[in-house]
Design a protein around this motif. Structure first.
Motif, PDB file in Angstrom:
ATOM      1  N   GLN A   1      39.534  70.174  56.002  1.00  0.00           N
ATOM      2  CA  GLN A   1      39.959  69.599  54.723  1.00  0.00           C
ATOM      3  C   GLN A   1      38.761  69.402  53.796  1.00  0.00           C
ATOM      4  O   GLN A   1      38.852  69.663  52.586  1.00  0.00           O
ATOM      5  CB  GLN A   1      40.670  68.272  54.973  1.00  0.00           C
ATOM      6  CG  GLN A   1      42.029  68.414  55.636  1.00  0.00           C
ATOM      7  CD  GLN A   1      42.603  67.085  56.087  1.00  0.00           C
ATOM      8  OE1 GLN A   1      41.929  66.053  56.030  1.00  0.00           O
ATOM      9  NE2 GLN A   1      43.859  67.097  56.544  1.00  0.00           N
ATOM     10  N   ILE A   2      37.657  68.928  54.352  1.00  0.00           N
ATOM     11  CA  ILE A   2      36.450  68.757  53.539  1.00  0.00           C
ATOM     12  C   ILE A   2      35.983  70.097  52.998  1.00  0.00           C
ATOM     13  O   ILE A   2      35.639  70.223  51.812  1.00  0.00           O
ATOM     14  CB  ILE A   2      35.334  68.082  54.362  1.00  0.00           C
ATOM     15  CG1 ILE A   2      35.717  66.644  54.716  1.00  0.00           C
ATOM     16  CG2 ILE A   2      34.019  68.098  53.585  1.00  0.00           C
ATOM     17  CD1 ILE A   2      34.749  65.963  55.673  1.00  0.00           C
ATOM     18  N   GLU A   3      35.982  71.119  53.843  1.00  0.00           N
ATOM     19  CA  GLU A   3      35.524  72.438  53.388  1.00  0.00           C
ATOM     20  C   GLU A   3      36.414  72.977  52.272  1.00  0.00           C
ATOM     21  O   GLU A   3      35.923  73.554  51.295  1.00  0.00           O
ATOM     22  CB  GLU A   3      35.489  73.421  54.557  1.00  0.00           C
ATOM     23  CG  GLU A   3      35.028  74.807  54.125  1.00  0.00           C
ATOM     24  CD  GLU A   3      34.752  75.733  55.290  1.00  0.00           C
ATOM     25  OE1 GLU A   3      34.820  76.967  55.072  1.00  0.00           O
ATOM     26  OE2 GLU A   3      34.450  75.252  56.400  1.00  0.00           O
TER      27      GLU A   3
ATOM     28  N   GLY B   1      29.864  75.604  55.608  1.00  0.00           N
ATOM     29  CA  GLY B   1      29.713  74.895  56.872  1.00  0.00           C
ATOM     30  C   GLY B   1      28.607  73.864  56.816  1.00  0.00           C
ATOM     31  O   GLY B   1      28.775  72.716  57.251  1.00  0.00           O
ATOM     32  N   GLY B   2      27.455  74.264  56.285  1.00  0.00           N
ATOM     33  CA  GLY B   2      26.344  73.324  56.148  1.00  0.00           C
ATOM     34  C   GLY B   2      26.654  72.222  55.154  1.00  0.00           C
ATOM     35  O   GLY B   2      26.173  71.089  55.301  1.00  0.00           O
ATOM     36  N   MET B   3      27.461  72.527  54.135  1.00  0.00           N
ATOM     37  CA  MET B   3      27.834  71.489  53.170  1.00  0.00           C
ATOM     38  C   MET B   3      28.717  70.428  53.813  1.00  0.00           C
ATOM     39  O   MET B   3      28.589  69.232  53.517  1.00  0.00           O
ATOM     40  CB  MET B   3      28.548  72.118  51.969  1.00  0.00           C
ATOM     41  CG  MET B   3      27.625  72.888  51.037  1.00  0.00           C
ATOM     42  SD  MET B   3      28.529  73.661  49.664  1.00  0.00           S
ATOM     43  CE  MET B   3      29.142  72.213  48.796  1.00  0.00           C
ATOM     44  N   VAL B   4      29.624  70.844  54.711  1.00  0.00           N
ATOM     45  CA  VAL B   4      30.441  69.868  55.433  1.00  0.00           C
ATOM     46  C   VAL B   4      29.535  68.948  56.246  1.00  0.00           C
ATOM     47  O   VAL B   4      29.701  67.718  56.245  1.00  0.00           O
ATOM     48  CB  VAL B   4      31.462  70.577  56.343  1.00  0.00           C
ATOM     49  CG1 VAL B   4      32.192  69.552  57.215  1.00  0.00           C
ATOM     50  CG2 VAL B   4      32.461  71.374  55.527  1.00  0.00           C
ATOM     51  N   ASP B   5      28.557  69.548  56.927  1.00  0.00           N
ATOM     52  CA  ASP B   5      27.596  68.733  57.680  1.00  0.00           C
ATOM     53  C   ASP B   5      26.897  67.731  56.769  1.00  0.00           C
ATOM     54  O   ASP B   5      26.674  66.567  57.143  1.00  0.00           O
ATOM     55  CB  ASP B   5      26.540  69.631  58.334  1.00  0.00           C
ATOM     56  CG  ASP B   5      27.073  70.361  59.555  1.00  0.00           C
ATOM     57  OD1 ASP B   5      28.189  70.053  60.000  1.00  0.00           O
ATOM     58  OD2 ASP B   5      26.363  71.256  60.068  1.00  0.00           O
TER      59      ASP B   5
END
Length: 496
Positions: A16-18, A463-467
């Motif tokens: 959902q965040i992505e 992916g890194g942005m979700v992190d």
């Protein structure tokens, strides 16, 4: 099946965040937003979009100014070099600086220095000559490959020391064409900031040779002092070098065109249980360069997907996560700055007219140019070793089972983003991101896409942005908790 169900919730959350991050970046970095240039329709669309998102999340205005809800005005001055003239006289011989052999620029609207003696200051890397030597004189400095356009502070030190102007003799590593291309661009400052009327000039090695030779007596030997550029360089390299007059006077004049730009910072807030306990601040700049290429290029717009639609997306989704949890002890402010690309000016405007006393801000986390790394990378701290925040950041990383990148190599980017402004105002500020860990990946972005039309949403790694969203949320929770981070340790270790 039970084990799978336990892990399913974080997987759904991350998906959902992505999805939300992708929507923000694709919107903010679309051609419809025109490259988000301050003072344009692109600004209006950007701030309306962000304000609507932040309001729906449950934020309230953070300007703390009833006259300016959400949008804090920032007035900028743009100054663009317009014209120049320069001439030098030795004895009866006068040399006029051709436009293809030099450049004169001013920080003011019009600046003039007439018939001022020229003082040779060599490389100007050591102690500045006394004010009695510099006052009313033009300092002639060798470029020496030691800094770009005064970035190493030499020009500023000479002007502060009393020089009427500074002329740099280029060394061939930088050509006059390079300097003209760079310094013909407009410069920016906050309106009301005193820019002065300082003059800086550049001359080619060929013109410098002509100037020195113009004073040679009949029959003088080539390479004799002051009549040959190579000899002047050798003199400057000497251990006993001292600044000296060259027997030359100069007249320099430069003019600029001034334009006023009205733009805005966006400030939101999630109110905590105890506002008296201070606040945590999350920052991302919203601005970019608008149209940055000219026909016949097919792509004319600098969309700024990684720089910095990505940062805006991370801050927005961090706010959404925080709004769904329990109310924190401290207030959390969210700041989208204007004018970062013009010299960190939006952050400077916030620091000079803050909505709360700066000494109440216990931590600032800036998010800039994320979206470069896939998920699962180590985290870098830009500003590591320079604030009281390191121990708390390390605790959060351990709790999240995230690896902190060793060393302080990412600190090379400390002065190039908004957290630097807060550091200069004694507010602890850092960037924490997985995008600054792989130096090769970061340099590839800088070389290929940074400040170019190719910085587009299709290149972003989410992916890194979700992190980074998950990390920012836990950092805020930690530093907004008065038990885990009592605060009060306001000492900021300045890094030169």
């Amino acid at each position: 099946m039970a084990a799978l169900a336990i892990g399913a919730a974080p997987i759904r959350r991350d998906a959902q965040i992505e999805t939300a991050l992708r929507q923000h970046v694709e919107t903010l970095a679309s051609d419809d937003f025109g490259g988000r240039e301050p003072g344009t329709e692109g600004e209006t669309k950007t701030l309306r979009y962000l304000a609507r998102q932040w309001f729906d999340i449950g934020m309230e205005s953070g300007t703390n100014d009833p006259a300016h809800g959400w949008f804090a005005p920032v007035d900028l001055v743009e100054r663009e070099p317009l014209s120049f003239r320069a001439s030098f006289t030795r004895g009866r011989k006068r040399l006029i600086l051709p436009e293809d052999a030099g450049l004169v620029v001013t920080s003011g609207i019009r600046s003039l220095v007439e018939n001022a003696p020229v003082l040779f200051v060599g490389h100007a890397t050591g102690r500045v000559p006394p004010r009695t030597d510099l006052a009313g004189r033009i300092a002639l400095m060798l470029d020496s490959g030691r800094g770009e356009d005064g970035a190493d502070g030499r020009v500023e030190r000479l002007l502060d020391g009393g020089a009427a102007a500074v002329v740099t003799v280029l060394d061939g590593k930088r050509t006059i064409e390079d300097v003209i291309a760079r310094r013909r661009r407009a410069g920016y400052a906050l309106a009301g900031e005193r820019l002065g009327d300082e003059i800086e000039a550049f001359v080619s090695p060929g013109f410098a040779e002509s100037l020195l030779a113009s004073g040679a007596a009949p029959g003088a030997l080539a390479g004799s002092p002051a009549h040959d550029l190579a000899a002047l360089r050798r003199e400057a390299d000497g251990a006993d070098f001292a600044a000296r007059l060259l027997g030359v006077t100069g007249t320099l004049e430069a003019t600029s065109r001034e334009t006023r730009i009205s733009t805005h910072n966006l400030i939101g807030k999630l109110e905590g249980r105890n506002s008296a306990a201070g606040a945590v601040l999350l920052v991302a700049h919203w601005d970019h360069f608008g149209q940055c290429a000219q026909p016949p290029a097919e792509d004319l717009i600098c969309n700024g997907a990684i720089d910095n639609a990505s940062g805006l997306a991370v801050v927005t989704e961090t706010a959404r996560l925080l709004s769904r949890g329990r109310t924190l002890d401290r207030d959390v402010y969210f700041l989208a700055t204007t004018g970062e690309e013009l010299g960190l000016l939006g952050a400077l405007a916030f620091a000079e007219n803050p909505p709360l006393p700066l000494d109440r801000i216990v931590a600032v986390f800036n998010v800039d140019s994320t979206g470069l790394a896939p998920a699962g990378q180590a985290v870098s701290v830009i500003g590591r070793g320079a604030t009281p925040l390191d121990d708390g950041i390390a605790q959060v990383a351990r709790m999240m089972k995230r690896k902190l990148a060793p060393g302080d190599g990412a600190n090379a980017y400390m002065k190039r983003q908004d957290s630097w402004v807060f550091r200069q105002h004694d507010v602890p500020a850092v960037m924490v991101s997985s995008s600054y860990t792989d130096a090769a990946r970061l340099e590839a972005f800088m070389d290929a896409d940074y400040h170019r039309p190719s910085d587009e949403a299709r290149k972003v790694q989410y992916g890194g942005m979700v992190d980074d969203v998950l990390m920012q949320a836990e950092l805020v929770r930690f530093f907004a908790d008065v038990r885990r981070y009592p605060g009060g340790a306001k000492t900021v270790r300045h890094t030169p």
